[in-house]
Scaffold this active site. Structure first.
Site, PDB file in Angstrom:
ATOM      1  N   ASP A 186      34.231 -23.426  56.972  1.00  0.00           N
ATOM      2  CA  ASP A 186      34.955 -24.441  57.731  1.00  0.00           C
ATOM      3  C   ASP A 186      35.900 -25.256  56.874  1.00  0.00           C
ATOM      4  O   ASP A 186      36.783 -25.946  57.386  1.00  0.00           O
ATOM      5  CB  ASP A 186      33.940 -25.437  58.315  1.00  0.00           C
TER       6      ASP A 186
HETATM    7  C1  GLC Z   1      28.293 -25.351  58.607  1.00  0.00           C
HETATM    8  C2  GLC Z   1      28.818 -24.926  59.944  1.00  0.00           C
HETATM    9  C3  GLC Z   1      29.120 -23.445  59.972  1.00  0.00           C
HETATM   10  C4  GLC Z   1      29.969 -23.060  58.817  1.00  0.00           C
HETATM   11  C5  GLC Z   1      29.395 -23.532  57.499  1.00  0.00           C
HETATM   12  C6  GLC Z   1      30.306 -23.294  56.329  1.00  0.00           C
HETATM   13  O1  GLC Z   1      27.024 -24.844  58.400  1.00  0.00           O
HETATM   14  O2  GLC Z   1      27.901 -25.232  60.959  1.00  0.00           O
HETATM   15  O3  GLC Z   1      29.739 -23.085  61.172  1.00  0.00           O
HETATM   16  O4  GLC Z   1      30.120 -21.673  58.815  1.00  0.00           O
HETATM   17  O5  GLC Z   1      29.149 -24.918  57.581  1.00  0.00           O
HETATM   18  O6  GLC Z   1      31.419 -24.106  56.335  1.00  0.00           O
HETATM   19  C1  GLC Z   2      30.961 -27.550  58.161  1.00  0.00           C
HETATM   20  C2  GLC Z   2      30.837 -27.865  56.719  1.00  0.00           C
HETATM   21  C3  GLC Z   2      31.090 -29.306  56.424  1.00  0.00           C
HETATM   22  C4  GLC Z   2      32.281 -29.833  57.167  1.00  0.00           C
HETATM   23  C5  GLC Z   2      32.201 -29.499  58.647  1.00  0.00           C
HETATM   24  C6  GLC Z   2      33.381 -29.965  59.442  1.00  0.00           C
HETATM   25  O1  GLC Z   2      29.853 -27.986  58.837  1.00  0.00           O
HETATM   26  O2  GLC Z   2      29.586 -27.520  56.203  1.00  0.00           O
HETATM   27  O3  GLC Z   2      31.252 -29.446  55.040  1.00  0.00           O
HETATM   28  O4  GLC Z   2      32.359 -31.218  56.962  1.00  0.00           O
HETATM   29  O5  GLC Z   2      32.105 -28.120  58.761  1.00  0.00           O
HETATM   30  O6  GLC Z   2      34.565 -29.625  58.865  1.00  0.00           O
END
Ligand code: GLC
Ligand code: GLC
Length: 820
Positions: free
Chosen positions: A487
């Site tokens: 993300d």
């Molecule tokens: C969080 C989000 C997931 C994403 C991951 C890596 O666990 O829930 O959707 O793939 O972060 O950014």
């Molecule tokens: C995922 C990631 C986190 C981020 C969120 C929204 O969950 O783990 O680091 O803040 O996405 O972007």
């Protein structure tokens, strides 16, 4: 250092002191009614949706951290002393404190001044209520005169509004107190047709429903004025902060034991039957009364608890193992599937790190969560798949999240995360392999929940794959969109405004950044589509199904493109950024190697023949592996890179910026098994296995019975410290890695695949797997050091390593697998 121990017989983690490094929590309820409970009784409950139907209030990031919950106070009426058997909120010195977190229940108890009190909290299956079963024992040699006070603080339903809209909310709180039951009915007069109730099995000496009357002006939970004086105020909440508190007086003879039950529940009335008498403003209680009286009775509450235990026996019975490693046995047999249930139910919405007001159910998250859940309750997996697919867009893309209560896509976040739709293919394939229920593919499912747009689920999968093919970048690799699995790799958003969203602000024309990770995911998904299509035509003659060849060649082409443009010489590249520059390459100053493409490209079969897979995994072990798990990338970004996005916003060693992001460690585990590396696979698995980390709980800090999303990486001052426990794709993926790849028992379309890749030092293991109604008792025996296998099924040798489906009527199968 440990703060408790595993009781594997009882399937409990037993916490021996209340001051764990962080609150160690559990989930009550595994259907619509869900509660979170810490080892000191902190937490809250909600119905289906932690944001929109919050039943009790909780203040996150409180002081102390975990304050507010399901509290019971005991007062010695002779001395006036009072305390809480759960330690919080009074925090007296607890004797014999113990918290047992079990599967769907938590028991917390302690003793004070010769009075032992223990509360068992649980949610009966199929009901929207929780039971607190309090058992009091007088260990003194004389009679004890006691007062018991219960307390919950009601939330005014929408948890975000509840925490912000005080100009309104301080005036809308309403309760009824009828027959000693406290009903919380804020907003029931208008559009809501649901209310909460709090009941007690004993006659009341008094009650309170107005928070300040209970606590006293400027009073806190640690010393409510009502408890201190030993008498309720019989307060009636009008506005302000409705609570529920009962007061019960009990006299206990020496040695005597008594039980008191409290029920906290949620109930809905039909819109036409909200009031009794009609036209009044009084809750119609005709349908809720029988539920309350049923569970206030001991026999019924006990039966419900026994049913809950039996339910988990059944669910866990689907896959049990006995290996030489206790951490494997315990996590596979108990805690990992249990955590999978929690992630399946609440996705990333409600934990002690997810406030319940942020995210709904994530499209990619829920599809992955399903991989670890589908074997337990396939019918719920089926329903989830259809719900998820209905939030897909006609383009094949998907809403990134949806609200569980409405099942609608979340407009504020929208779509454009280009990996999203491909996860649906993996999840549906897992469902089909587990169940053989091909009918799901012809289920009509709408796009964006729009009536009239329905197409068979199969077409949704087709569009998922096509979505990637329609979005290829300059190198022929998939465009990344707002982000892929990571993300925080936001290559089409250059954000220099504080507070701006990294994901939803797209400000780069063209959006040309490409993802090697999606390429790997695509190859895997397209090959799954080929396998699935090859069989779907046979099972569903009426359905228009594509030729598998098309998917196979698309996968092949993408693999070629990846090897040509996504290989960095010694490992897989991560991406091409907006300028066409490499991300995750030796040519980068920081962030030279990322874990995700190494795991996924190898899992997709790339580089298995030409040595590149070996090379990529060797690079992971050399550059990313640590004693606490594998870091997401290296070197960590030491400053903010405008063109990379949120990833470089984190200080080095945390989260996506070189933290040990546990979710993708199991991809490496699986990849290692694909190369036949039994030792390395188990080693990778064990480094983040919470049970194996129990002995370093003072460093790890999160619960030793569930996975956390992240462990701080080598660059962090707190290297080895876990955060974000419970709600993470780590749970499902580790379960898949250990159960299907290391232990190697994999459901396939054509039978049960038995292909363990275990360390040479293991002389074998035993397992029981219930699959499609048949119980397979599997004994794996090592005769040689390798992974080559020969199978005997019910004493008869068979060709290959797949146990073909048994003839109808056969319920038990013995499999002996010999490793050479
Ligand atoms: C969080 C989000 C997931 C994403 C991951 C890596 O666990 O829930 O959707 O793939 O972060 O950014
Ligand atoms: C995922 C990631 C986190 C981020 C969120 C929204 O969950 O783990 O680091 O803040 O996405 O972007």
């Amino acid at each position: 250092m440990r703060y408790g121990h595993f009781d594997d017989e009882q399937r409990e983690y037993v916490i021996a002191r209340p001051d764990t490094p962080l609150p160690w929590i559990n989930y009550l309820g595994c259907e619509a009614y869900i509660g979170i409970i810490s080892n000191t009784a902190g937490g809250y409950s909600f119905y289906r949706d932690a944001r929109l139907r919050r039943i009790t209030r909780y203040r996150y990031n409180n002081v102390p951290f975990d304050c507010g919950g399901r509290y019971v106070y005991i007062r010695d009426d002779a001395s006036g002393a009072f305390w809480s058997p759960s330690w919080q909120p009074t925090r007296h010195a607890a004797e014999d404190y113990v918290c047992r977190h079990g599967l769907g229940y938590t028991v917390i108890g302690s003793a004070q001044a010769g009075i032992h009190a223990e509360t068992c909290y649980f949610v009966p299956l199929g009901e929207n209520l929780e039971i607190w079963q309090l058992t009091l024992t007088n260990r003194r040699s004389e009679r004890a005169e006691l007062s018991i006070f219960s307390c919950v603080e009601f939330c005014l339903w929408d948890a975000l509004d509840d925490a912000s809209n005080f100009q309104r909310n301080f005036s809308v709180g309403e309760v009824e107190i009828v027959d000693d039951v406290i009903y919380h009915k804020s907003e029931y007069r208008e559009r809501r047709n649901h209310f909460a109730y709090f009941a007690c099995s004993e006659p009341l000496a008094g009650y309170d429903t107005q928070r300040e009357a209970f606590l006293g002006a400027y009073g806190g939970w640690e010393a409510p004025q009502v408890v201190a004086r030993g008498a309720s105020g019989n307060s009636h909440a009008h506005g302000w902060a409705p609570i529920g508190s009962h007061h019960v007086r009990l006299a206990l003879e020496p040695g005597e034991q008594r039980e008191v039950r409290f029920l906290l529940g949620y109930h809905e009335n039909a819109r036409e039957h909200k009031f009794d008498p009609p036209g009044s403003q009084t809750i119609d209680k005709r349908t809720v009364r029988p539920v309350i009286s049923r569970y206030l009775q001991k026999a019924n509450a006990d039966a419900a608890f026994a049913e809950l235990r039996a339910y988990w026996d059944r669910l866990l019975g689907v896959y049990q193992v006995d290996t030489p490693d206790e951490h494997v046995n315990r996590m596979v047999g108990i805690w990992n599937p249990y955590q999978n249930m929690a992630t399946f139910n609440v996705s990333r919405s409600a934990s002690f790190f997810e406030s319940g007001i942020g995210r709904g159910l994530g499209f990619r998250d829920s599809n992955q969560d399903l991989l670890g859940f589908v074997h337990m309750v396939p019918s719920r997996a089926r329903e989830r798949l259809l719900d998820l697919a209905a939030t897909q867009l006609e383009t094949g893309g998907a809403y990134h999240q949806y609200q569980p209560l409405t099942k609608r896509g979340n407009d504020a976040v929208g779509g454009g995360f280009n990996d999203d739709p491909l996860w649906l293919v993996l999840a549906v394939a897992a469902y089909l392999k587990e169940t053989g229920d091909w009918s799901i593919l012809s289920e009509p499912v709408a796009y964006e929940n729009k009536a009239g747009s329905e197409e068979p689920l199969y077409d949704h999968l087709r569009r998922s794959v096509q979505y990637t093919l329609d979005r290829l970048g300059p190198h022929g690799l998939p465009l990344i969109g707002r982000a892929d699995w990571n993300d925080c790799l936001n290559l089409n958003c250059f954000s220099d405004e504080p507070g701006e969203s990294f994901q939803t602000t797209e400000n780069r024309e063209g959006g040309v950044a490409e993802s090697v990770f999606i390429a790997g995911l695509f190859v895997l998904a397209a090959n799954e589509m080929a396998e699935l299509s090859a069989r779907a035509a046979r099972h569903l003659p009426g359905l228009a199904v594509d030729e598998p060849e098309g998917y196979r060649s698309a996968a092949h082409e993408m693999a070629e493109t990846t090897l040509a443009h996504g290989w960095d010489g010694a490992w897989f590249l991560r991406a091409y950024d907006h300028f066409g520059d490499k991300v995750g390459s030796q040519s980068c100053e920081e962030g030279q190697i990322y874990i995700e493409p190494q795991g996924f490209c190898v899992m997709a079969g790339m580089g298995l023949e030409d040595g590149r897979a070996e090379q990529a995994l060797a690079a992971v072990q050399e550059r990313l592996a640590t004693p606490h798990g594998i870091m997401l990338q290296q070197p960590a970004y030491s400053r903010y890179y405008l063109h990379l996005g949120e990833i470089s916003s984190y200080p080095p060693g945390y989260k996506e910026n070189a933290g040990i992001f546990c979710h993708n460690n199991p991809w490496i585990t699986i990849a290692e098994t694909m190369l036949g590396h039994g030792e390395q696979a188990l080693e990778t698995y064990l480094r983040i296995n919470p049970s194996a980390r129990e002995a370093i709980s003072e460093l790890h800090r999160c619960e030793p019975y569930v996975y956390a999303q992240m462990i701080a990486g080598r660059d962090a001052p707190t290297f080895g410290e876990a955060k974000n426990s419970w709600l993470t794709g780590t749970a499902a993926w580790n379960y898949v890695a250990i159960s299907q790849w290391i232990l190697g028992i994999r459901p396939t379309y054509d039978g049960l695949h038995i292909a363990p890749v275990i360390p040479a030092a293991w002389d074998g293991y035993r397992a029981t797997r219930v699959w499609r109604g048949v119980t397979y008792r599997i004994a794996v025996q090592r005769e040689g050091p390798g992974n080559a296998i020969s199978l005997r099924v019910d004493g008869v040798p068979i060709e290959g390593d797949v146990v073909p489906p048994r003839p109808d009527g056969v319920e038990q199968v013995r499999v002996v697998a010999t490793l050479h």
